[in-house]
Write a protein that holds these residues in place. Sequence first.
Motif, PDB file in Angstrom:
ATOM      1  N   SER A 133       6.590   4.636 -11.414  1.00 53.74           N
ATOM      2  CA  SER A 133       7.569   3.703 -10.963  1.00 53.74           C
ATOM      3  C   SER A 133       8.762   4.303 -10.162  1.00 53.74           C
ATOM      4  CB  SER A 133       7.699   2.383 -11.756  1.00 53.74           C
ATOM      5  OG  SER A 133       6.642   1.787 -12.302  1.00 53.74           O
ATOM      6  N   TYR A 134       9.063   3.723  -9.199  1.00 51.37           N
ATOM      7  CA  TYR A 134      10.548   4.154  -8.625  1.00 51.37           C
ATOM      8  C   TYR A 134      11.342   3.012  -8.712  1.00 51.37           C
ATOM      9  CZ  TYR A 134       8.227   8.102  -6.487  1.00 51.37           C
ATOM     10  OH  TYR A 134       7.684   9.355  -6.407  1.00 51.37           O
ATOM     11  N   GLY A 135      12.465   3.083  -8.986  1.00 48.62           N
ATOM     12  CA  GLY A 135      13.565   2.070  -8.697  1.00 48.62           C
ATOM     13  C   GLY A 135      13.480   0.992  -9.997  1.00 48.62           C
ATOM     14  N   PRO A 143      -3.799   5.612   2.870  1.00 48.61           N
ATOM     15  CA  PRO A 143      -2.802   5.372   3.834  1.00 48.61           C
ATOM     16  C   PRO A 143      -1.402   5.854   3.521  1.00 48.61           C
ATOM     17  CG  PRO A 143      -3.507   3.316   2.940  1.00 48.61           C
ATOM     18  CD  PRO A 143      -4.405   4.498   2.458  1.00 48.61           C
ATOM     19  N   SER A 144      -0.319   5.927   4.520  1.00 48.91           N
ATOM     20  CA  SER A 144       0.696   6.099   4.111  1.00 48.91           C
ATOM     21  C   SER A 144       1.529   5.517   3.093  1.00 48.91           C
ATOM     22  CB  SER A 144       1.769   6.266   5.593  1.00 48.91           C
ATOM     23  OG  SER A 144       2.885   6.883   5.300  1.00 48.91           O
ATOM     24  N   GLY A 145       2.104   5.972   2.025  1.00 46.76           N
ATOM     25  CA  GLY A 145       2.716   5.114   1.232  1.00 46.76           C
ATOM     26  C   GLY A 145       1.729   4.637  -0.063  1.00 46.76           C
ATOM     27  N   LYS A 188       0.000   9.374  -2.226  1.00 44.81           N
ATOM     28  CA  LYS A 188      -0.475  10.835  -2.331  1.00 44.81           C
ATOM     29  C   LYS A 188       0.509  11.659  -2.797  1.00 44.81           C
ATOM     30  CE  LYS A 188      -1.678  10.495   1.847  1.00 44.81           C
ATOM     31  NZ  LYS A 188      -1.369   9.009   2.157  1.00 44.81           N
ATOM     32  N   SER A 189       1.646  11.808  -2.072  1.00 49.73           N
ATOM     33  CA  SER A 189       2.797  12.671  -2.639  1.00 49.73           C
ATOM     34  C   SER A 189       3.354  12.525  -3.874  1.00 49.73           C
ATOM     35  CB  SER A 189       3.956  12.562  -1.661  1.00 49.73           C
ATOM     36  OG  SER A 189       3.509  12.672  -0.519  1.00 49.73           O
ATOM     37  N   THR A 190       3.425  11.389  -4.477  1.00 52.60           N
ATOM     38  CA  THR A 190       3.788  11.131  -5.824  1.00 52.60           C
ATOM     39  C   THR A 190       2.859  11.880  -6.664  1.00 52.60           C
ATOM     40  OG1 THR A 190       4.756   9.075  -5.202  1.00 52.60           O
ATOM     41  CG2 THR A 190       4.323   9.355  -7.654  1.00 52.60           C
ATOM     42  N   LEU A 221       0.524  14.378  -6.118  1.00 45.31           N
ATOM     43  CA  LEU A 221       0.835  15.911  -5.889  1.00 45.31           C
ATOM     44  C   LEU A 221       2.085  16.239  -6.548  1.00 45.31           C
ATOM     45  CD1 LEU A 221      -0.355  16.552  -2.194  1.00 45.31           C
ATOM     46  CD2 LEU A 221      -1.673  16.496  -4.083  1.00 45.31           C
ATOM     47  N   ASN A 222       2.994  15.555  -6.484  1.00 44.54           N
ATOM     48  CA  ASN A 222       4.312  15.943  -7.445  1.00 44.54           C
ATOM     49  C   ASN A 222       4.051  15.831  -8.817  1.00 44.54           C
ATOM     50  OD1 ASN A 222       5.483  16.273  -4.940  1.00 44.54           O
ATOM     51  ND2 ASN A 222       6.755  14.596  -4.852  1.00 44.54           N
ATOM     52  N   ILE A 223       3.551  15.128  -9.389  1.00 36.77           N
ATOM     53  CA  ILE A 223       3.272  14.644 -10.893  1.00 36.77           C
ATOM     54  C   ILE A 223       2.256  15.739 -11.484  1.00 36.77           C
ATOM     55  CG2 ILE A 223       2.180  13.142 -12.574  1.00 36.77           C
ATOM     56  CD1 ILE A 223       3.888  10.981 -11.209  1.00 36.77           C
ATOM     57  N   PHE A 229       2.677  22.847   3.161  1.00 30.69           N
ATOM     58  CA  PHE A 229       3.426  21.396   3.371  1.00 30.69           C
ATOM     59  C   PHE A 229       2.977  21.027   5.034  1.00 30.69           C
ATOM     60  CE2 PHE A 229       6.249  23.857   0.500  1.00 30.69           C
ATOM     61  CZ  PHE A 229       6.421  22.796  -0.638  1.00 30.69           C
ATOM     62  N   GLN A 230       3.259  19.760   5.018  1.00 34.22           N
ATOM     63  CA  GLN A 230       3.181  19.513   6.305  1.00 34.22           C
ATOM     64  C   GLN A 230       3.936  19.922   7.534  1.00 34.22           C
ATOM     65  OE1 GLN A 230       3.048  15.101   6.670  1.00 34.22           O
ATOM     66  NE2 GLN A 230       2.766  14.991   9.061  1.00 34.22           N
ATOM     67  N   SER A 231       5.072  20.297   7.128  1.00 37.29           N
ATOM     68  CA  SER A 231       6.079  20.891   8.160  1.00 37.29           C
ATOM     69  C   SER A 231       6.314  22.295   7.995  1.00 37.29           C
ATOM     70  CB  SER A 231       7.357  20.054   8.028  1.00 37.29           C
ATOM     71  OG  SER A 231       7.830  20.027   6.934  1.00 37.29           O
ATOM     72  N   ALA A 279      -1.730  20.994  -1.377  1.00 39.56           N
ATOM     73  CA  ALA A 279      -1.029  21.223   0.104  1.00 39.56           C
ATOM     74  C   ALA A 279      -0.955  19.474   0.358  1.00 39.56           C
ATOM     75  CB  ALA A 279      -2.326  21.697   0.901  1.00 39.56           C
ATOM     76  N   ASP A 280       0.096  19.229   0.989  1.00 37.64           N
ATOM     77  CA  ASP A 280       0.485  17.807   1.127  1.00 37.64           C
ATOM     78  C   ASP A 280       0.349  17.847   2.821  1.00 37.64           C
ATOM     79  OD1 ASP A 280       1.457  15.287   1.274  1.00 37.64           O
ATOM     80  OD2 ASP A 280       3.161  15.598  -0.007  1.00 37.64           O
ATOM     81  N   GLU A 281      -0.633  17.029   3.392  1.00 34.59           N
ATOM     82  CA  GLU A 281      -0.788  17.048   4.812  1.00 34.59           C
ATOM     83  C   GLU A 281      -0.808  18.351   5.567  1.00 34.59           C
ATOM     84  OE1 GLU A 281      -1.843  14.150   6.469  1.00 34.59           O
ATOM     85  OE2 GLU A 281      -1.539  12.819   5.204  1.00 34.59           O
TER      86      GLU A 281
HETATM   87  P1  ADP Z   1       4.121  11.582   3.494  1.00 36.92           P
HETATM   88  O1  ADP Z   1       3.760  10.162   3.898  1.00 36.92           O
HETATM   89  O2  ADP Z   1       4.058  12.300   4.453  1.00 36.92           O
HETATM   90  O3  ADP Z   1       3.450  11.993   2.218  1.00 36.92           O
HETATM   91  P2  ADP Z   1       6.902  10.606   3.009  1.00 36.92           P
HETATM   92  O4  ADP Z   1       7.802  10.885   4.350  1.00 36.92           O
HETATM   93  O5  ADP Z   1       6.441   9.213   2.403  1.00 36.92           O
HETATM   94  O6  ADP Z   1       5.811  11.654   2.919  1.00 36.92           O
HETATM   95  O7  ADP Z   1       7.717  11.051   1.840  1.00 36.92           O
HETATM   96  C1  ADP Z   1       8.382  12.526   1.845  1.00 36.92           C
HETATM   97  C2  ADP Z   1       9.151  12.546   0.586  1.00 36.92           C
HETATM   98  O8  ADP Z   1      10.099  11.304   0.434  1.00 36.92           O
HETATM   99  C3  ADP Z   1       8.186  12.356  -0.585  1.00 36.92           C
HETATM  100  O9  ADP Z   1       8.676  13.494  -1.517  1.00 36.92           O
HETATM  101  C4  ADP Z   1       8.445  11.201  -1.346  1.00 36.92           C
HETATM  102  O10 ADP Z   1       8.504  11.227  -2.854  1.00 36.92           O
HETATM  103  C5  ADP Z   1       9.904  10.873  -0.813  1.00 36.92           C
HETATM  104  N1  ADP Z   1       9.905   9.395  -0.594  1.00 36.92           N
HETATM  105  C6  ADP Z   1       8.837   8.496  -0.030  1.00 36.92           C
HETATM  106  N2  ADP Z   1       8.977   7.314   0.395  1.00 36.92           N
HETATM  107  C7  ADP Z   1      10.623   7.188  -0.670  1.00 36.92           C
HETATM  108  C8  ADP Z   1      11.465   6.103  -0.575  1.00 36.92           C
HETATM  109  N3  ADP Z   1      11.208   4.870  -0.268  1.00 36.92           N
HETATM  110  N4  ADP Z   1      12.503   6.440  -1.154  1.00 36.92           N
HETATM  111  C9  ADP Z   1      13.012   7.728  -1.586  1.00 36.92           C
HETATM  112  N5  ADP Z   1      12.035   8.796  -1.408  1.00 36.92           N
HETATM  113  C10 ADP Z   1      10.814   8.424  -0.790  1.00 36.92           C
END
Ligand code: ADP
Length: 225
Positions: free
Chosen positions: A12-14, A41-43, A46-48, A50-52, A91-93, A168-170
């Motif tokens: 969880s965040y926040g 989908p976005s959000g 996925k990134s979370t 991979l990071n974990i 990475f994507q970029s 690999a993230d996107e």
């Molecule tokens: P993608 O959708 O391409 O995986 P995002 O643009 O969603 O990437 O996220 C890029 C980075 O920003 C990730 O490392 C993610 O953990 C972080 N991030 C995503 N959403 C939030 C948010 N609401 N607040 C802070 N950081 C975020």
Amino acid sequence: LPAIALSGVNKSYGRNESRVDALKAVNLEIAHGEFVALCGPSGSGKSTLLNILSGIDRPSSGTVMLFCKLLDALNEQQLSVIRGQHLGFIFQSFNLIPVLNALDNVRYPLLLNGRYQKKEARERALHYLNSVGLFHLANRKPGQLSGGQQQRVAIARALAHQPKLVVADEPTGNLDLATGGAILDLLIKINQETGTTFIISTHSAQLKERAGRIVEIRDGEVDEN
Ligand code: ADP
Ligand code: ADP
């Protein structure tokens, strides 16, 4: 034993009304040598995820095993050593250093890694640039390379220390369909030739079609199919 095992992972965040449950009770095992597409989908988380699994971020609860090590038990320094020795990131970029040419973008991380002498770092960098088809462009800086070429440099950088796992993230997210397809071919070939484990987040239908295994994530929940 699997290369990666997540058990009951929540993230969880926040807090309070701004709390986001990015991962919910995720169980996931990935065997050595698998080529896994992480789709959603976005959000969706996925990134979370991979990071974990790569020890960049900690779960709120649950356990993560990476190469038979329980990550919860390790401190930041120990996690950083595992990442440096056993993981490669794409990475994507692309995330290349703009002032360095392709050779140095691959070579410098090897020097910083501490396991390679100068001569070996250079030879490895050239070897891996060659294996992604860029030996002849080793002197070019990222700004003088196309997107697909930049991603090939990033792939050489991710592989040059022979990691056990590539995350690999996107990786094809900033590339057109044909270029992304060629990058995908390259990653699959490397997986097949070296047995390196790959986990790749993607929106790409062509990646989904060709991955050995698809893991879907939706609203933080993992669903195998
Ligand atoms: P993608 O959708 O391409 O995986 P995002 O643009 O969603 O990437 O996220 C890029 C980075 O920003 C990730 O490392 C993610 O953990 C972080 N991030 C995503 N959403 C939030 C948010 N609401 N607040 C802070 N950081 C975020
Ligand atoms: P994806 O990679 O699938 O786009 P993310 O893992 O980046 O998804 O994000 C999952 C959810 O967690 C999203 O709602 C995102 O806004 C949120 N999130 C990600 N990173 C952070 C962060 N550092 N702080 C707050 N919220 C975040």
